[in-house]
Design an enzyme around this catalytic site. Structure first.
Site, PDB file in Angstrom:
ATOM      1  CB  SER A   1     -31.877  48.483  94.858  1.00 14.95           C
ATOM      2  OG  SER A   1     -31.213  49.190  93.694  1.00 14.95           O
TER       3      SER A   1
ATOM      4  CE1 TYR B   1     -30.299  43.797  93.565  1.00 20.35           C
ATOM      5  CE2 TYR B   1     -30.770  45.690  92.458  1.00 20.35           C
ATOM      6  CZ  TYR B   1     -29.577  45.155  93.082  1.00 20.35           C
ATOM      7  OH  TYR B   1     -29.965  45.964  93.838  1.00 20.35           O
TER       8      TYR B   1
HETATM    9  P1  NAD Z   1     -21.016  43.870  98.540  1.00 17.22           P
HETATM   10  O1  NAD Z   1     -21.040  42.797  96.377  1.00 17.22           O
HETATM   11  O2  NAD Z   1     -20.029  44.046  98.320  1.00 17.22           O
HETATM   12  O3  NAD Z   1     -21.772  42.772  99.511  1.00 17.22           O
HETATM   13  C1  NAD Z   1     -22.970  42.063  99.896  1.00 17.22           C
HETATM   14  C2  NAD Z   1     -22.815  40.890 100.669  1.00 17.22           C
HETATM   15  O4  NAD Z   1     -23.892  40.367 100.485  1.00 17.22           O
HETATM   16  C3  NAD Z   1     -21.347  40.206 100.203  1.00 17.22           C
HETATM   17  O5  NAD Z   1     -20.677  40.679 100.913  1.00 17.22           O
HETATM   18  C4  NAD Z   1     -21.995  38.439 100.329  1.00 17.22           C
HETATM   19  O6  NAD Z   1     -21.028  37.740 100.148  1.00 17.22           O
HETATM   20  C5  NAD Z   1     -23.332  38.645 100.710  1.00 17.22           C
HETATM   21  N1  NAD Z   1     -24.168  38.136 100.859  1.00 17.22           N
HETATM   22  C6  NAD Z   1     -24.424  37.448  99.298  1.00 17.22           C
HETATM   23  N2  NAD Z   1     -25.671  37.053  99.356  1.00 17.22           N
HETATM   24  C7  NAD Z   1     -26.097  36.441 100.813  1.00 17.22           C
HETATM   25  C8  NAD Z   1     -26.235  35.016 101.653  1.00 17.22           C
HETATM   26  N3  NAD Z   1     -27.602  34.783 100.895  1.00 17.22           N
HETATM   27  N4  NAD Z   1     -26.580  35.375 102.922  1.00 17.22           N
HETATM   28  C9  NAD Z   1     -25.683  35.960 103.356  1.00 17.22           C
HETATM   29  N5  NAD Z   1     -24.958  36.973 103.114  1.00 17.22           N
HETATM   30  C10 NAD Z   1     -24.725  37.196 101.076  1.00 17.22           C
HETATM   31  O7  NAD Z   1     -22.809  44.461  97.013  1.00 17.22           O
HETATM   32  P2  NAD Z   1     -23.117  46.305  98.185  1.00 17.22           P
HETATM   33  O8  NAD Z   1     -23.003  47.310  97.506  1.00 17.22           O
HETATM   34  O9  NAD Z   1     -22.441  46.202  99.009  1.00 17.22           O
HETATM   35  O10 NAD Z   1     -24.258  45.877  98.417  1.00 17.22           O
HETATM   36  C11 NAD Z   1     -25.163  45.637  99.707  1.00 17.22           C
HETATM   37  C12 NAD Z   1     -26.697  45.860  99.513  1.00 17.22           C
HETATM   38  O11 NAD Z   1     -27.079  46.957  98.613  1.00 17.22           O
HETATM   39  C13 NAD Z   1     -27.074  44.875  98.381  1.00 17.22           C
HETATM   40  O12 NAD Z   1     -28.061  44.072  98.873  1.00 17.22           O
HETATM   41  C14 NAD Z   1     -27.539  45.457  97.184  1.00 17.22           C
HETATM   42  O13 NAD Z   1     -28.525  45.291  96.110  1.00 17.22           O
HETATM   43  C15 NAD Z   1     -27.877  46.709  97.639  1.00 17.22           C
HETATM   44  N6  NAD Z   1     -27.366  47.976  96.171  1.00 17.22           N
HETATM   45  C16 NAD Z   1     -26.672  47.883  95.952  1.00 17.22           C
HETATM   46  C17 NAD Z   1     -26.139  49.001  95.386  1.00 17.22           C
HETATM   47  C18 NAD Z   1     -24.625  49.419  94.393  1.00 17.22           C
HETATM   48  O14 NAD Z   1     -24.503  50.339  93.146  1.00 17.22           O
HETATM   49  N7  NAD Z   1     -23.502  49.278  95.088  1.00 17.22           N
HETATM   50  C19 NAD Z   1     -27.365  49.709  94.553  1.00 17.22           C
HETATM   51  C20 NAD Z   1     -28.764  49.375  95.121  1.00 17.22           C
HETATM   52  C21 NAD Z   1     -28.699  48.534  96.222  1.00 17.22           C
END
Ligand code: NAD
Length: 700
Positions: free
Chosen positions: A577, A590
């Site tokens: 991130s 986080y």
């Molecule tokens: P999302 O919530 O749509 O997807 C995350 C997925 O991870 C979910 O399907 C959830 O069920 C799964 N998950 C959570 N805990 C878990 C575990 N213990 N074991 C297995 N699966 C698990 O979110 P996203 O936006 O697709 O995020 C994906 C990645 O990108 C994350 O690591 C997030 O921190 C990072 N990220 C996202 C953003 C954003 O703005 N969306 C920004 C920076 C970083």
């Protein structure tokens, strides 16, 4: 005895009500689909069907006789009208005056396009003359296991006579082509009452004046063979009897998980292979039998079979009563090298001056007593189908060896098919493989917004993808959507909680059994949380650390173990991130966990480089659309932190970015694909921010 496990007799599925009112070509599609729907009638892609239909010539308006015959490629079960080639019968007959004899039969293939009716672009197959010259309206050429078992028996001519009397004739082995077409025509003229022919070492031809008659003849001839085998083999030992006992199902899978990545590593030097594991009862009966080694060494018989399976499999020596998998692993490189030497010797002793260059010398089929069968090919569907073909070969060997002696195709005949210029031309016509063909990717958080977009991007480039997630409902949805778009062979769902050591281990083992190993890990599972430090509970802190830091460690460690077992490099992409680089208020847990992720990636890049394992990081920021993170509390907390409504957040992030653009899951997926592919072959330990520009997170 033939395998009765799927029920012994074929049912007559012809439905007059359905066939009523269909045109000649439509009846051919119906007949082909009905025949192809049962793998006991013909193997995948094997055999072909035809009808001679009178149609109006689009040029002259006159009625002409047109041969509709299954074109090159395709499968009878699913073929549609456009899968058939159409050719003028008078032109096909006229080709006989151009025929210079069997030594020149291959050149006749070049004339087939000149016989095309109605500009049909479907390429006519090598088998076209086998249908054209049989003087009957409808012809089926099928590869039923029960008939090939007769065709591959030492005394196949006598058995054919015993089973079918005068109704079905017998012709000695002849490679499909113009000459065989003429043989069939001669046979029909000399035996006007015959309903078909068994072709030695190959399969069955049947014919009829109507589609229904032809279909019913095919089904009843196969059923007659099944009946006969049942009577003849009653009480006889199958494959010489069982000499070892199968391990139980979990033990078989555990061994497959351990061995498949190692086999894959040893045979993927030039291009990465995909694996398939099969331990169905028919396979276990064969691998546990006394006659496994001598029968396997004889090679498969039907050309369709060995074109997919190679002429013979590799038998992995293993005693399930004293299971020593480490000893198997220690010997594996030598066993595989010995197979390659044998294949080279087969090539050298059979090749002609104009033969195509030797192809991949590695085995396709690996048989292991007590465990089952592994098959490997350039893509998952081919690996699976090769396994199915070897099961056909097992069925054939079971039948032939129980009532007589099984004979494989002579090595020279097998070679002449395998390295036939016309087969080579087919291979040359295949489209270039996609960028990630042969690659296996595991995406954690694969059911989430960025994970799903990433899976989609990797699948588009030809990778096989394991979606790993804890959210089972979302996982089932993502699996359904992606397998509908890319085919069932390409996608697998697996429930993994990345914070559980056991689930991570078993999820990776599952990946190895399903696809043969792993090449790409996208560690992406995640969450978001927001709280001032004084209000950050230990539970919240630990949750962030568990998923984002420990979880990333656990999946990377398991991927590294598999990469090292395969010894063909590997690729890890962390989805961290912007917050891992740039401090953010009210999100200490986080941000700190994301920073740990980024530093873990650097450490792993350092450790993995000597083994060609690359580790890189993609940093998203503010990807609102599709993300589950942005549907929950986090969205409200962020909106509250910026004192605005949740609806205004996307615009807020867009206008906050340097480029004034919104960031979507597909944008993150693109950067992940870059790191997962050879486009970034010379990058490791790197970070790409996909955040529409944010000076705070510039790397230095
Ligand atoms: P999302 O919530 O749509 O997807 C995350 C997925 O991870 C979910 O399907 C959830 O069920 C799964 N998950 C959570 N805990 C878990 C575990 N213990 N074991 C297995 N699966 C698990 O979110 P996203 O936006 O697709 O995020 C994906 C990645 O990108 C994350 O690591 C997030 O921190 C990072 N990220 C996202 C953003 C954003 O703005 N969306 C920004 C920076 C970083």
């Amino acid at each position: 005895m033939l395998d009765k496990r799927s029920g012994s007799r074929l049912a007559n599925l012809w439905d007059d009500a359905r066939a009523e009112g269909m045109s000649g070509p439509e009846l051919l599609v119906y007949r082909s689909n009905t025949l192809g729907s049962d793998k006991r009638v013909t193997n995948y892609g094997g055999g072909n069907t035809s009808s001679k239909v009178w149609q109006k010539d689009p040029l002259t308006g006159e009625d002409v006789e047109v041969l509709w015959v299954k074109g090159s490629g395709g499968d009878s079960a699913s073929i549609k009208l456009d899968g058939f080639a159409t050719l003028y019968m008078d032109k096909l007959r006229a080709l006989k005056s151009l025929y210079r004899g069997v030594d020149h039969e291959d050149e006749m293939v070049g004339y087939l396009p000149h016989c095309t009716f109605n500009l049909n672009p479907r390429t006519a197959s090598i088998d076209t003359p086998l249908h054209a010259f049989v003087p009957k309206a409808c012809v089926d050429h099928m590869h039923p296991d029960a008939i090939i078992a007769i065709a591959a028996a030492k005394d196949s001519r006598a058995i054919t006579k015993e089973v079918f009397g005068e109704a079905i004739g017998w012709l000695p082995w002849k490679r499909p082509g113009f000459e065989l077409g003429l043989w069939l025509e001669k046979f029909c003229r000399e035996n006007p009452d015959a309903k078909g022919v068994v072709l030695e070492s190959h399969g069955l031809f049947t014919w009829g004046d109507t589609p229904k008659e032809c279909y019913e003849t095919t089904i009843s001839v196969i059923n007659q063979a099944i009946d006969w085998f049942e009577r003849k083999s009653d009480g006889k030992a199958i494959f010489g009897g069982e000499v070892v006992k199968a391990l139980d199902a979990p033990a078989r899978r555990a061994i497959a998980a351990k061995l498949m990545p190692r086999i894959r590593g040893l045979i993927s030097e030039k291009s990465h292979k995909l694996g398939h594991f099969d331990d169905q009862p028919a396979v276990l009966e064969f691998v546990n039998s006394k006659d496994l080694r001598p029968l396997a060494a004889l090679g498969t018989s039907c050309p369709d079979h060995f074109l997919r399976t190679k002429i013979r499999p590799l038998v992995i020596e293993f005693d399930p009563a004293r299971p020593d998998v480490d000893a198997v692993i220690a010997r594996l490189a030598d066993d595989i090298a010995a197979y390659r030497v044998g294949y080279q010797a087969y090539y050298d002793s059979c090749k002609h001056p104009d033969s195509p260059a030797i192809r991949d010398p590695n085995a396709v089929v690996y048989l292991m007593p007590g465990v089952g069968m592994f098959t490997f090919a350039g893509d998952k569907a081919t690996a699976r189908i090769s396994g199915e073909f070897y099961v056909n070969a097992i069925n054939v060997m079971r039948g032939a060896s129980t009532v007589s002696s099984y004979v494989g195709l002579p090595a020279q005949e097998a070679f002449d098919i395998e390295y036939w210029q016309l087969e080579e031309a087919k291979l040359q016509r295949l489209p270039k493989p996609k960028a990630l063909a042969g690659q296996i990717a595991l995406v954690t958080g694969g059911a989430g917004g960025i994970g799903r977009a990433t899976a989609n991007r990797l699948l588009l480039e030809g990778a096989c993808v394991v979606l790993a997630d804890i959210d089972e409902t979302a996982l089932a949805g993502a699996h359904e959507e992606l397998s509908k778009a890319y085919g069932k062979d390409f996608v697998r769902p697996v429930r993994i909680d990345v914070t559980s050591e056991d689930q991570v281990t078993s999820g990776f083992a599952e990946t190895s059994v399903e696809f043969g190993g792993i090449d790409i890990l996208v560690s992406n599972a995640g969450l978001a949380s927001s709280a001032p430090i004084e209000e950050t509970t230990l539970a919240l802190w630990n949750k962030n650390m568990d998923i984002l830091s420990t979880g990333y460690f656990l999946v990377s460690r398991e991927a590294f173990r598999l990469f090292r077992a395969q010894k063909i490099g590997g690729n890890v992409v962390f989805v961290a991130s912007k917050n891992g680089l740039a401090a953010s208020p009210n999100a200490a847990a986080y941000c700190t966990a994301k920073a740990a992720e980024i530093h873990l990636a650097r450490c792993l890049a350092l450790e993995g480089a000597e083994a060609q394992i690359r580790v890189n990081v993609v940093n998203p920021d503010a990807v609102l659309r599709g993300s589950k993170i942005w549907t929950g509390e986090w969205k409200e907390q962020r909106a509250a932190a910026y004192k605005m409504s949740t609806d205004d957040l996307e615009e807020h992030y867009r206008s906050r970015s340097m480029l004034k653009r919104s960031v979507f899951p597909e944008d993150i997926a693109e950067a992940i694909y870059f790191f997962a592919s050879d486009m970034s072959a010379k990058s490791t330990g790197n970070i790409v921010n996909v955040d529409a520009g944010n000076a705070q997170s510039f790397t230095r």
